[in-house]
Design a protein around this motif. Sequence first.
Motif, mmCIF file in Angstrom:
data_model
loop_
_atom_site.group_PDB
_atom_site.id
_atom_site.type_symbol
_atom_site.label_atom_id
_atom_site.label_comp_id
_atom_site.label_asym_id
_atom_site.label_seq_id
_atom_site.Cartn_x
_atom_site.Cartn_y
_atom_site.Cartn_z
ATOM 1 N N ARG A 1 16.283 2.956 -8.782
ATOM 2 C CA ARG A 1 16.407 2.123 -7.572
ATOM 3 C C ARG A 1 15.112 2.112 -6.758
ATOM 4 O O ARG A 1 15.088 2.364 -5.552
ATOM 5 C CB ARG A 1 17.588 2.590 -6.700
ATOM 6 N N LYS A 2 14.029 1.835 -7.471
ATOM 7 C CA LYS A 2 12.703 1.817 -6.844
ATOM 8 C C LYS A 2 11.918 0.616 -7.361
ATOM 9 O O LYS A 2 11.934 0.325 -8.565
ATOM 10 C CB LYS A 2 11.948 3.112 -7.198
ATOM 11 N N CYS A 3 11.241 -0.066 -6.452
ATOM 12 C CA CYS A 3 10.361 -1.171 -6.861
ATOM 13 C C CYS A 3 9.127 -0.609 -7.554
ATOM 14 O O CYS A 3 8.602 0.437 -7.151
ATOM 15 C CB CYS A 3 9.910 -1.988 -5.653
ATOM 16 N N GLY A 4 8.665 -1.309 -8.575
ATOM 17 C CA GLY A 4 7.443 -0.912 -9.236
ATOM 18 C C GLY A 4 6.252 -1.055 -8.308
ATOM 19 O O GLY A 4 6.204 -1.952 -7.472
ATOM 20 N N ALA A 5 5.282 -0.178 -8.451
ATOM 21 C CA ALA A 5 4.092 -0.225 -7.594
ATOM 22 C C ALA A 5 3.135 -1.328 -8.022
ATOM 23 O O ALA A 5 2.276 -1.749 -7.240
ATOM 24 C CB ALA A 5 3.374 1.120 -7.627
ATOM 25 N N MET B 1 -2.584 -10.897 5.548
ATOM 26 C CA MET B 1 -1.686 -10.490 4.467
ATOM 27 C C MET B 1 -2.452 -10.319 3.161
ATOM 28 O O MET B 1 -1.961 -10.659 2.086
ATOM 29 C CB MET B 1 -0.573 -11.527 4.295
ATOM 30 N N ALA B 2 -3.668 -9.810 3.248
ATOM 31 C CA ALA B 2 -4.474 -9.498 2.057
ATOM 32 C C ALA B 2 -4.585 -7.981 1.937
ATOM 33 O O ALA B 2 -4.792 -7.284 2.936
ATOM 34 C CB ALA B 2 -5.857 -10.126 2.176
ATOM 35 N N PHE B 3 -4.450 -7.485 0.712
ATOM 36 C CA PHE B 3 -4.430 -6.033 0.513
ATOM 37 C C PHE B 3 -5.176 -5.656 -0.759
ATOM 38 O O PHE B 3 -4.961 -6.265 -1.814
ATOM 39 C CB PHE B 3 -2.987 -5.526 0.415
ATOM 40 N N PHE B 4 -6.030 -4.640 -0.653
ATOM 41 C CA PHE B 4 -6.624 -4.078 -1.853
ATOM 42 C C PHE B 4 -5.552 -3.286 -2.614
ATOM 43 O O PHE B 4 -4.526 -2.902 -2.056
ATOM 44 C CB PHE B 4 -7.813 -3.186 -1.495
ATOM 45 N N GLU B 5 -5.816 -3.046 -3.895
ATOM 46 C CA GLU B 5 -4.823 -2.464 -4.794
ATOM 47 C C GLU B 5 -4.134 -1.202 -4.257
ATOM 48 O O GLU B 5 -2.896 -1.112 -4.319
ATOM 49 C CB GLU B 5 -5.477 -2.170 -6.151
ATOM 50 N N PRO B 6 -4.855 -0.196 -3.708
ATOM 51 C CA PRO B 6 -4.154 1.013 -3.239
ATOM 52 C C PRO B 6 -3.097 0.716 -2.175
ATOM 53 O O PRO B 6 -1.983 1.243 -2.230
ATOM 54 C CB PRO B 6 -5.282 1.883 -2.681
ATOM 55 N N LYS B 7 -3.448 -0.143 -1.206
ATOM 56 C CA LYS B 7 -2.504 -0.490 -0.145
ATOM 57 C C LYS B 7 -1.358 -1.333 -0.694
ATOM 58 O O LYS B 7 -0.197 -1.168 -0.301
ATOM 59 C CB LYS B 7 -3.238 -1.258 0.960
ATOM 60 N N MET B 8 -1.666 -2.227 -1.637
ATOM 61 C CA MET B 8 -0.651 -3.075 -2.242
ATOM 62 C C MET B 8 0.416 -2.232 -2.936
ATOM 63 O O MET B 8 1.619 -2.500 -2.820
ATOM 64 C CB MET B 8 -1.322 -4.020 -3.253
ATOM 65 N N ARG B 9 -0.013 -1.216 -3.649
ATOM 66 C CA ARG B 9 0.931 -0.354 -4.358
ATOM 67 C C ARG B 9 1.845 0.386 -3.371
ATOM 68 O O ARG B 9 3.054 0.524 -3.615
ATOM 69 C CB ARG B 9 0.176 0.639 -5.248
ATOM 70 N N ASP B 10 1.281 0.839 -2.268
ATOM 71 C CA ASP B 10 2.091 1.514 -1.240
ATOM 72 C C ASP B 10 3.140 0.577 -0.658
ATOM 73 O O ASP B 10 4.277 0.981 -0.390
ATOM 74 C CB ASP B 10 1.204 2.038 -0.110
#
Length: 387
Positions: free
Chosen positions: A304-308, A269-278
């Motif tokens: 009605r959208k979560c922030g990236a 469950m670790a993510f670099f920034e680009p994947k985290m934003r997606d």
Amino acid sequence: AARLLSLGLLLILCLSSKWSTGVWSCCEYSALSLQCLDYSSGALTGDLCEDLCVAQKLVYKHCLYYDRGKKVIQADWRGRPIILKSKKEIFSSYQHLSMLEEVETQDIPETELLLMVALEVKNVLGLELSNNTMGPLWTKKKGPRWKAQVASMWSLLQQEEYIYFSLLQDFSKHVLRIIGSCGHFYAVEYLTAGHAWHKTLFPLENVVGPSLAGYRSRVRAIIDIALSFLDMVQHFDNDFSHRLHLCDIKPENFAIRHDLTVVAIDVDMAFFEPKMRDILEQNCTGDEDCNFFDCFSKCNLKIRKCGAQRANNNLQVICDKIFRRWFSPNLRGPLVSFPLQLQLQKAVQECAEPGHVDAAGHQRTLKSLSELYHLLRVTQRELQRAE
């Protein structure tokens, strides 16, 4: 068919005679015995296959974790404890590389393989990698088992943890060291994980020895480990091309080396920034829809959208889930002055408060990090004077 017949005979023998070998016990034979059957048939390979399947120098001990195919096995390799890991139990469960059947593997140019590796890394981690950073993921040379090498590599590349550990080997002391692999199973260094029920969260006596049984030694070790956690936070935030977010922070996902360095041992469950934003940018009706385990975002009700952008951060969650346990009133003692204990407790409480996605929130995080570093080092000096 021959492989399934062999496996069936092994199963009958196992069930009828409670047979076991030094490589695997009867209840665990399926994954590793299939592995060795695939190795003997030439389907897979790896630098640990010979020791596992022929020389029996890699010896099964017991299963540490099994869930929906993911397997974590403790083993002994040439007298050294190691961990074997795989996201799926069976080699054939991984996506097959169709081009292995379409062309002679020896004819596939190395540049084409590197491109495939780069595309798979981008697909899994969301990272763009250049050829010169691909070394840890592809170092094989053409030879008699070339096809099995490529097939084995492809199964490993479908496992996020393997990619993380491989890419960060030479850049981070806070991730597990990879020892080798056989097919889709890869081996990492053996470290004892923490646990929420443990009084100090991590079994300190296993790390440095029985001398840590004393209260003073435990306190000194906890301070050193807390500083290593802060080093890890800084490292994951600043030392890569993108920030590395940890979305499942709990003692069970970390371990401590003998030098008291904190190591992330489970990075599913670790993510670099680009994947985290997606991941975070999803539809929502409220902030609760924007929570992805320990990684939170905010809901924009207008669209009605979560922030990236993540609203909290690694430091805040570590303060909340780990530091609170260490620096709470019930852990106070005579070794550290009472005012300093109160300062540490207050700093941890402030650090654990949810953050905000703005410049002020970022500054507050930097202030918390700096203050905790300062207070923990002052505590170190007080403990040294007390000795």
